[in-house]
Write a protein that holds these residues in place. Structure first.
Motif, mmCIF file in Angstrom:
data_model
loop_
_atom_site.group_PDB
_atom_site.id
_atom_site.type_symbol
_atom_site.label_atom_id
_atom_site.label_comp_id
_atom_site.label_asym_id
_atom_site.label_seq_id
_atom_site.Cartn_x
_atom_site.Cartn_y
_atom_site.Cartn_z
ATOM 1 N N LEU A 302 0.750 -1.032 0.095
ATOM 2 C CA LEU A 302 -0.031 0.015 0.052
ATOM 3 C C LEU A 302 0.891 1.244 0.037
ATOM 4 O O LEU A 302 0.692 2.327 -0.624
ATOM 5 N N ILE A 303 1.947 1.173 0.762
ATOM 6 C CA ILE A 303 2.895 2.502 0.978
ATOM 7 C C ILE A 303 3.587 2.708 -0.280
ATOM 8 O O ILE A 303 3.468 3.664 -0.777
ATOM 9 N N GLN A 308 4.322 5.618 -5.359
ATOM 10 C CA GLN A 308 4.458 5.650 -6.945
ATOM 11 C C GLN A 308 3.492 6.455 -7.578
ATOM 12 O O GLN A 308 3.899 7.176 -8.463
ATOM 13 N N ASN A 309 2.407 6.454 -7.031
ATOM 14 C CA ASN A 309 1.272 7.349 -7.522
ATOM 15 C C ASN A 309 1.534 8.714 -7.455
ATOM 16 O O ASN A 309 1.162 9.639 -8.335
ATOM 17 N N LYS A 310 2.030 8.991 -6.114
ATOM 18 C CA LYS A 310 2.335 10.608 -5.983
ATOM 19 C C LYS A 310 3.723 11.178 -7.076
ATOM 20 O O LYS A 310 3.581 12.190 -7.332
ATOM 21 N N GLU A 311 4.733 10.036 -7.324
ATOM 22 C CA GLU A 311 5.606 10.526 -8.092
ATOM 23 C C GLU A 311 5.187 10.766 -9.597
ATOM 24 O O GLU A 311 5.723 11.587 -10.250
ATOM 25 N N THR A 312 4.053 9.763 -10.010
ATOM 26 C CA THR A 312 3.751 9.788 -11.169
ATOM 27 C C THR A 312 2.449 10.740 -11.438
ATOM 28 O O THR A 312 2.091 10.926 -12.568
ATOM 29 N N GLY A 313 1.827 11.277 -10.595
ATOM 30 C CA GLY A 313 0.652 11.741 -10.378
ATOM 31 C C GLY A 313 -0.412 11.017 -11.100
ATOM 32 O O GLY A 313 -1.499 11.434 -11.629
ATOM 33 N N GLY A 314 -0.402 9.840 -10.547
ATOM 34 C CA GLY A 314 -1.382 8.786 -10.834
ATOM 35 C C GLY A 314 -2.691 9.146 -10.043
ATOM 36 O O GLY A 314 -2.886 10.087 -9.313
ATOM 37 N N PRO A 315 -3.614 8.294 -10.012
ATOM 38 C CA PRO A 315 -4.990 8.433 -9.626
ATOM 39 C C PRO A 315 -4.776 8.515 -7.903
ATOM 40 O O PRO A 315 -5.997 9.194 -7.270
ATOM 41 N N LEU A 316 -4.103 8.145 -7.176
ATOM 42 C CA LEU A 316 -3.821 8.126 -5.829
ATOM 43 C C LEU A 316 -2.747 9.269 -5.605
ATOM 44 O O LEU A 316 -2.801 9.543 -4.371
ATOM 45 N N GLY A 317 -2.194 9.913 -6.512
ATOM 46 C CA GLY A 317 -1.728 11.048 -6.114
ATOM 47 C C GLY A 317 -2.323 12.210 -5.843
ATOM 48 O O GLY A 317 -1.730 13.359 -5.747
#
Length: 317
Positions: A302-303, A308-317
């Motif tokens: 989960l972490i 990863q999503n914060k770095e790539t700007g994904g849906p969880l970011g």
């Protein structure tokens, strides 16, 4: 530079802190006065690291070396670590006595940290000759995985000590938060206990089963809080809406100043949870008892996904 760390107390928290340090290639001396506890901790750490490595749960940059772990059976005549982290039981007198001994065993340059969950740092440091070098570092279970560490200054803790520890934890990949004021329970436990008090009150009142109460939390506010804290969420929802709800709801929330009778009854009967086989849940027959052991891996996944999503700007970011 902090090149060596001694962890005092090889229980669940102490061994997990030691594991975290090993994952970051730090030389660790793990000490416990109970030989059996110390030996069990050594085996547990090695097994956990190997298991996580086999399942690719560790970060690619993690370069642990099991030879960096040394086990100590009781306090040595001299302790040369750069940092000592205390992780013994939550007994104020025990912690005070331990740090008094450590002042005699360590260099005056050694930094001291207590992993207390909420005791006063000022009280722990009360009788020390050098209280300015003692600080609170409250890790959360499991310490090897949960990123956050609450860093808490006592009245005499120096700004230099606080800054040094915050920087060090950042270097190791943790997310330290420096409290601006020393309060019982710090931040995490105050909020956690407020939630638990209301949840147990709902259970005691017969509103829903333990499973259903947990389901509501896990699949609503629990999911949301991974990305949005309670104060930020108030802004998102609208403070006017929160105010209106709070105006009629607060008076009906549990505001007991003592643990609930149901909780006391469980403890008095020895039904203390997973370790006893029974608590609010029946862990002897619950099919997912073994799944508790897999929660560490799920937390890591989960972490990593959030990161990863914060770095790539994904849906969880």
């Amino acid at each position: 530079m902090i090149e060596s760390v001694a962890v005092i107390g090889a229980g669940n928290m102490g061994r997990s802190i030691a594991q975290f340090l090993l994952q970051n290639n730090v030389n660790v001396l793990l000490i416990d006065e109970n030989d059996n506890v110390a030996r069990h901790a050594e085996v547990s750490i090695k097994n956990q690291l190997e298991k996580l490595h086999e399942k690719n749960c560790l970060d690619e940059m993690s370069a642990y070396d099991l030879s960096n772990l040394e086990i100590g059976y009781g306090l040595p005549a001299r302790l040369t670590a750069d940092l000592v982290i205390e992780a013994i039981p939550e007994k104020l007198a025990w912690k005070q006595n331990l740090f008094l001994k450590l002042e005699d065993l360590c260099s005056t340059d050694t930094l001291f940290a207590t992993n207390t969950s909420g005791l006063s740092i000022s009280e722990i440091a009360l009788n020390l000759d050098y209280p300015e070098r003692l600080i609170g570092t409250h890790f959360f279970t499991p310490a090897a995985i949960i990123p956050l560490v609450e860093v808490v200054k006592g009245r005499e803790t120096s700004d230099a000590t606080a800054g040094y520890i915050v920087d060090y934890l950042n270097e190791l990949g943790k997310k330290p938060v420096l409290l601006q004021k020393e309060v019982p329970g710090f931040i995490g436990n105050r909020i956690q206990h407020a939630i638990a008090r209301e949840a147990i009150s709902l259970l005691e009142s017969g509103v829903a089963s333990a499973e259903d109460i947990d389901t509501v939390v896990k699949w609503s506010i629990g999911l949301r809080m991974v990305l949005t804290g309670p104060i930020e969420q108030r802004d998102i929802n609208g403070l006017d809406i929160h105010y209106d709800i709070a105006s009629y709801l607060y008076k009906d929330l549990s505001h007991s100043a003592a643990p609930s009778p149901l909780l006391k009854e469980k403890v008095d009967q020895g039904e203390t949870g997973l370790k006893a086989g029974k608590g609010f849940y029946d862990w002897e027959t619950k099919d997912d008892r073994n799944d508790v052991k897999n929660k560490d891996e799920q937390l890591i996944e989960l972490i990593q996904t959030i990161g990863q999503n914060k770095e790539t700007g994904g849906p969880l970011g």
